[in-house]
Design a protein around this motif. Structure first.
Motif, short mmCIF file in Angstrom:
data_model
loop_
_atom_site.label_atom_id
_atom_site.label_comp_id
_atom_site.label_asym_id
_atom_site.label_seq_id
_atom_site.Cartn_x
_atom_site.Cartn_y
_atom_site.Cartn_z
N TYR A 54 0.46 -1.35 -0.06
CA TYR A 54 -0.12 -0.23 0.29
C TYR A 54 1.09 1.08 -0.41
O TYR A 54 0.82 2.11 -0.63
CB TYR A 54 -0.55 0.03 1.18
N GLN A 55 2.02 1.31 0.68
CA GLN A 55 2.70 2.14 1.20
C GLN A 55 3.50 2.93 -0.33
O GLN A 55 4.20 4.06 -0.53
CB GLN A 55 4.06 2.00 1.73
N HIS A 56 3.64 1.92 -1.24
CA HIS A 56 4.29 2.29 -2.85
C HIS A 56 3.19 2.53 -3.89
O HIS A 56 3.51 3.58 -4.60
CB HIS A 56 4.99 0.48 -3.36
N TYR A 57 2.04 1.89 -3.09
CA TYR A 57 0.84 1.98 -4.80
C TYR A 57 -0.45 2.93 -4.53
O TYR A 57 -0.65 3.25 -5.21
CB TYR A 57 0.43 0.76 -5.32
N VAL A 58 -0.73 3.20 -3.40
CA VAL A 58 -1.68 3.65 -3.19
C VAL A 58 -1.55 5.22 -2.12
O VAL A 58 -0.28 5.40 -1.25
CB VAL A 58 -2.66 2.78 -1.56
N ALA A 59 -2.09 5.81 -2.30
CA ALA A 59 -1.88 7.49 -1.93
C ALA A 59 -2.58 7.23 -0.03
O ALA A 59 -3.22 6.61 -0.16
CB ALA A 59 -3.31 8.57 -2.07
N ASN A 60 -1.47 8.17 0.11
CA ASN A 60 -1.34 8.49 2.03
C ASN A 60 -3.04 8.37 2.58
O ASN A 60 -3.57 7.83 3.86
CB ASN A 60 -0.51 9.28 2.50
N ASP A 61 -3.50 9.41 2.08
CA ASP A 61 -4.99 9.64 2.59
C ASP A 61 -5.93 8.50 2.71
O ASP A 61 -6.92 7.92 3.31
CB ASP A 61 -6.19 11.42 1.68
N VAL A 62 -5.44 7.57 1.53
CA VAL A 62 -6.45 6.64 1.31
C VAL A 62 -6.27 6.09 2.18
O VAL A 62 -7.02 4.57 2.85
CB VAL A 62 -6.61 5.65 -0.40
N ILE A 63 -5.03 5.70 2.34
CA ILE A 63 -4.40 4.53 3.49
C ILE A 63 -5.29 4.62 4.86
O ILE A 63 -5.47 4.32 5.17
CB ILE A 63 -3.08 4.63 3.31
N THR A 64 -4.57 5.73 4.88
CA THR A 64 -6.10 6.72 6.22
C THR A 64 -6.73 6.35 6.72
O THR A 64 -7.56 5.78 8.14
CB THR A 64 -4.69 8.36 6.57
N ARG A 65 -7.63 6.56 5.33
CA ARG A 65 -8.96 6.60 5.28
C ARG A 65 -9.60 4.83 5.47
O ARG A 65 -10.92 4.66 6.87
CB ARG A 65 -9.60 7.02 4.20
N LEU A 66 -8.76 4.24 5.21
CA LEU A 66 -8.80 2.74 5.19
C LEU A 66 -9.32 2.63 6.44
O LEU A 66 -9.78 1.38 6.97
CB LEU A 66 -8.40 1.87 3.72
N LYS A 67 -7.42 2.56 7.47
CA LYS A 67 -7.39 2.16 8.32
C LYS A 67 -8.23 1.82 9.27
O LYS A 67 -8.87 1.94 10.56
CB LYS A 67 -6.21 2.84 9.02
N TYR A 68 -8.59 3.51 9.28
CA TYR A 68 -9.24 4.03 10.34
C TYR A 68 -11.06 3.50 10.06
O TYR A 68 -11.80 3.19 11.13
CB TYR A 68 -10.17 5.73 9.87
N ILE A 69 -11.70 3.41 8.94
CA ILE A 69 -12.71 2.63 8.30
C ILE A 69 -12.94 1.36 9.05
O ILE A 69 -13.94 0.68 8.83
CB ILE A 69 -12.69 3.03 6.64
N ALA A 70 -11.57 0.22 8.65
CA ALA A 70 -11.31 -0.66 9.36
C ALA A 70 -11.59 -1.19 10.46
O ALA A 70 -11.94 -2.35 11.23
CB ALA A 70 -10.03 -1.81 8.87
N GLY A 71 -11.35 -0.47 11.31
CA GLY A 71 -11.26 0.40 12.64
C GLY A 71 -12.98 0.53 13.56
O GLY A 71 -12.37 -0.15 14.30
N LEU A 72 -13.53 0.48 12.45
CA LEU A 72 -15.03 0.78 12.71
C LEU A 72 -15.78 -0.97 13.42
O LEU A 72 -15.64 -1.53 12.22
CB LEU A 72 -16.01 1.68 11.71
N ASP A 73 -16.29 -0.98 14.34
CA ASP A 73 -16.70 -1.50 14.39
C ASP A 73 -18.57 -2.22 13.73
O ASP A 73 -19.10 -0.56 12.85
CB ASP A 73 -17.78 -2.32 16.15
N GLU A 74 -18.81 -3.17 12.54
CA GLU A 74 -20.30 -2.84 11.86
C GLU A 74 -20.13 -2.07 11.14
O GLU A 74 -21.48 -1.24 10.61
CB GLU A 74 -21.05 -3.22 12.35
#
Length: 171
Positions: A54-74
């Motif tokens: 991800y670090q190599h191919y995906v924009a930092n703000d997308v990684i940050t958003r996906l990390k945050y969303i993945a941490g939300l239950d349900e």
């Protein structure tokens, strides 16, 4: 004077030349590596957004958003794989995907990707890229075939999911 004029023209014309689009190469490389991991059942690494892939191919703000969303239950914002828009993956797709040519889009580029194989319904994705630290990075993926995009950029959807996750913690 004439030599100075010629030198100035060469420099000016050299600055106007365009380099070939390489965001299609970036997208192709990302999907090749990503689907190879799926094929190897290495999906735990795919859920780890700090992975170098991800670090190599995906924009930092997308990684940050996906990390945050993945941490939300349900949460129901990302209801299938964000980069493939599928819940099940066929290993044959890793060898049959196609990537189109890059075209300019709002200061970045867009690239069509087709995933699927013979006998399978093809998934048509639109992958959007932009320059980040002088490298092409993926910042948005859309399911072009179904005219659908997961709501990772929707502040309302993310806020609602966070509120719902907080309620689940209290219950």
């Amino acid at each position: 004077m004439r030599i100075l004029f010629m030198l100035l023209m060469v420099i000016t014309l050299g600055g106007c030349s365009t380099t070939p689009h390489d965001s299609a190469d970036t997208v192709s490389q990302f999907y090749h590596h990503y689907m190879t991991r799926y094929t190897a059942d290495d999906t735990t690494a795919l859920d780890d957004y700090s992975d170098p892939l991800y670090q190599h191919y995906v924009a930092n703000d997308v990684i940050t958003r996906l990390k945050y969303i993945a941490g939300l239950d349900e949460q129901e914002i990302v209801n299938s794989d964000y980069f493939l828009y599928v819940q099940d993956f066929s290993p044959a797709w890793a060898t049959t995907f196609r990537v189109g040519k890059a075209s300019a889009f709002l200061g970045g580029e867009q690239v069509d990707v087709w995933i699927g194989g013979p006998g399978d319904m093809q998934q048509h994705l639109k992958v959007f890229t932009r320059r980040e630290n002088d490298t092409w990075k993926i910042y948005r993926v859309r399911d072009e075939g179904h005219h659908y995009e997961q709501a990772i950029y929707s502040p309302g959807a993310v806020t609602q999911a966070a509120a719902w996750a907080e309620q689940l913690k209290k219950a």
